[in-house]
Enzyme design. Structure first.
Site, mmCIF file in Angstrom:
data_model
loop_
_atom_site.group_PDB
_atom_site.id
_atom_site.type_symbol
_atom_site.label_atom_id
_atom_site.label_comp_id
_atom_site.label_asym_id
_atom_site.label_seq_id
_atom_site.Cartn_x
_atom_site.Cartn_y
_atom_site.Cartn_z
ATOM 1 N N HIS A 177 20.487 -14.531 32.047
ATOM 2 C CA HIS A 177 19.444 -14.102 31.107
ATOM 3 C C HIS A 177 18.496 -13.109 31.780
ATOM 4 O O HIS A 177 18.103 -12.116 31.166
ATOM 5 C CB HIS A 177 18.626 -15.306 30.620
ATOM 6 C CG HIS A 177 19.410 -16.334 29.874
ATOM 7 N ND1 HIS A 177 19.639 -17.588 30.375
ATOM 8 C CD2 HIS A 177 20.003 -16.304 28.661
ATOM 9 C CE1 HIS A 177 20.351 -18.297 29.501
ATOM 10 N NE2 HIS A 177 20.583 -17.536 28.456
ATOM 11 N N GLY A 183 25.068 -10.273 26.839
ATOM 12 C CA GLY A 183 25.885 -10.442 28.036
ATOM 13 C C GLY A 183 27.366 -10.362 27.723
ATOM 14 O O GLY A 183 27.837 -10.912 26.725
HETATM 15 P P1 AMP Z 1 22.711 -17.940 25.505
HETATM 16 O O1 AMP Z 1 21.331 -18.392 25.845
HETATM 17 O O2 AMP Z 1 23.787 -18.687 26.218
HETATM 18 O O3 AMP Z 1 22.934 -17.813 24.021
HETATM 19 O O4 AMP Z 1 22.822 -16.472 26.067
HETATM 20 C C1 AMP Z 1 21.906 -15.471 25.705
HETATM 21 C C2 AMP Z 1 22.420 -14.149 26.179
HETATM 22 O O5 AMP Z 1 22.588 -14.191 27.602
HETATM 23 C C3 AMP Z 1 23.789 -13.790 25.584
HETATM 24 O O6 AMP Z 1 23.820 -12.404 25.287
HETATM 25 C C4 AMP Z 1 24.726 -14.129 26.703
HETATM 26 O O7 AMP Z 1 25.926 -13.384 26.679
HETATM 27 C C5 AMP Z 1 23.891 -13.771 27.916
HETATM 28 N N1 AMP Z 1 24.408 -14.468 29.098
HETATM 29 C C6 AMP Z 1 24.620 -15.796 29.244
HETATM 30 N N2 AMP Z 1 25.158 -16.056 30.458
HETATM 31 C C7 AMP Z 1 25.287 -14.862 31.086
HETATM 32 C C8 AMP Z 1 25.784 -14.465 32.367
HETATM 33 N N3 AMP Z 1 26.260 -15.340 33.237
HETATM 34 N N4 AMP Z 1 25.760 -13.145 32.677
HETATM 35 C C9 AMP Z 1 25.275 -12.232 31.780
HETATM 36 N N5 AMP Z 1 24.793 -12.555 30.563
HETATM 37 C C10 AMP Z 1 24.803 -13.844 30.221
#
Ligand code: AMP
Length: 284
Positions: free
Chosen positions: A37, A147
């Site tokens: 994030h 991401g």
């Molecule tokens: P989430 O909170 O899991 O819904 O993720 C929020 C955003 O963070 C989304 O766009 C995900 O793809 C991105 N994200 C989560 N994990 C990673 C990671 N390891 N590397 C890059 N982006 C990430």
């Protein structure tokens, strides 16, 4: 940094930013922030006057037997991390604030959902595009950061933005990993210690696939089978899918060439992990 819990107040803040002609970089999240994030937040910080993140665990994108209730949450820790990375506003609405009554218009994703997470999690991407449509309208960002760990999500959201003319740019950000290669995820804390120890094998399998392609493998089916076998032999979890698809079209290629993605999902006891590698394969 301000924390805002109502749509009305968020809209008022956005209006003021627009009057001042300040650009808005937006990072949608479900909280329990980690370095994945913060990579998105840092990228938004570099290219925009103001950075808004949302923290909202969206019930619409969870299936009935999925981990909505068990999804890790820690708003105080999230506030600290967001502040350290220069976030200006956290939009942190309740479920009632976002969905006060049943929606009278529904959005449904038609393309690219018959594979990968779309196939394993029916309705998941409908929930994602529904909440993002609301959030994009509330926050009106110039740029939104996503991401590539969720590469299918990037492809689906790209379709939403172009089909419905959202006046914003989608910026994909590379996957951030632990030192041992495991993709960072809020869900990693729900792995047992032995599961955590073996989970880097998921990324190792993706890298092995990349090596085999570099060594000349072009047969999609054969490579999928070899990688599935390798992964199944190195983990105790169950493979949900391991697929090679074109990216961002998400079609099964006859031959491995052009831009392709090796994508994988694994079920452990309390958690399902996903990862992928996007590879540019020169056409012969
Ligand atoms: P989430 O909170 O899991 O819904 O993720 C929020 C955003 O963070 C989304 O766009 C995900 O793809 C991105 N994200 C989560 N994990 C990673 C990671 N390891 N590397 C890059 N982006 C990430």
């Amino acid at each position: 940094m301000k924390i805002i819990t109502t749509i009305k107040e968020m809209q008022q803040e956005v209006r003021q930013l627009k009057v001042q002609q300040l650009s808005i970089g937006y990072v949608p999240t479900m909280g329990y922030l980690h370095e994945g994030h913060s990579a998105l937040i840092d990228e938004a910080r570099r290219h925009n006057d103001k950075v808004i993140i949302s923290i909202f665990v969206n019930p619409l994108q969870f299936g009935p037997n999925e981990d909505f209730d068990a999804y890790p949450r820690d708003i105080e820790r999230d506030e600290r991390i967001a502040k350290e990375h220069g976030v200006d506003f956290i939009f942190y609405p309740s479920v009632d604030e976002m969905y006060p009554h049943e929606l009278s218009v529904s959005l449904s994703v038609k393309d690219r959902t018959d594979v990968l997470c779309g196939k394993s999690r029916p309705g998941h991407f409908d929930g994602v595009v529904t909440v993002l449509t609301k959030l994009f309208h509330i926050i009106q960002p110039d740029r939104a950061y996503f991401g590539l760990k969720d590469a299918q999500q990037v492809a689906v959201v790209d379709g939403l933005i172009s089909d419905y003319h959202f006046p914003l740019e989608l910026i994909p950000v590379p996957t951030v990993r632990e030192e041992d290669g495991l993709a960072k995820s809020s869900r990693n804390v729900r792995l047992s210690s032995s599961e955590r120890e073996e989970a880097p094998q998921i990324y190792q399998t993706l890298l092995h696939g990349q090596e085999l392609i570099r060594a000349g493998e072009r047969n999609t089916f054969q490579l999928e089978e070899r990688l599935k076998e390798k992964l199944a032999n190195s983990i105790s979890g169950t493979i949900d899918y391991l697929e090679i698809l074109t990216y961002p079209g998400l079609r099964k290629p006859d031959q491995i060439e052009g831009k392709i993605m090796i994508a994988v999902a694994v079920y452990y006891h309390k958690v399902r992990l996903i990862d992928n590698l996007i590879i540019d394969v020169p056409r012969k």
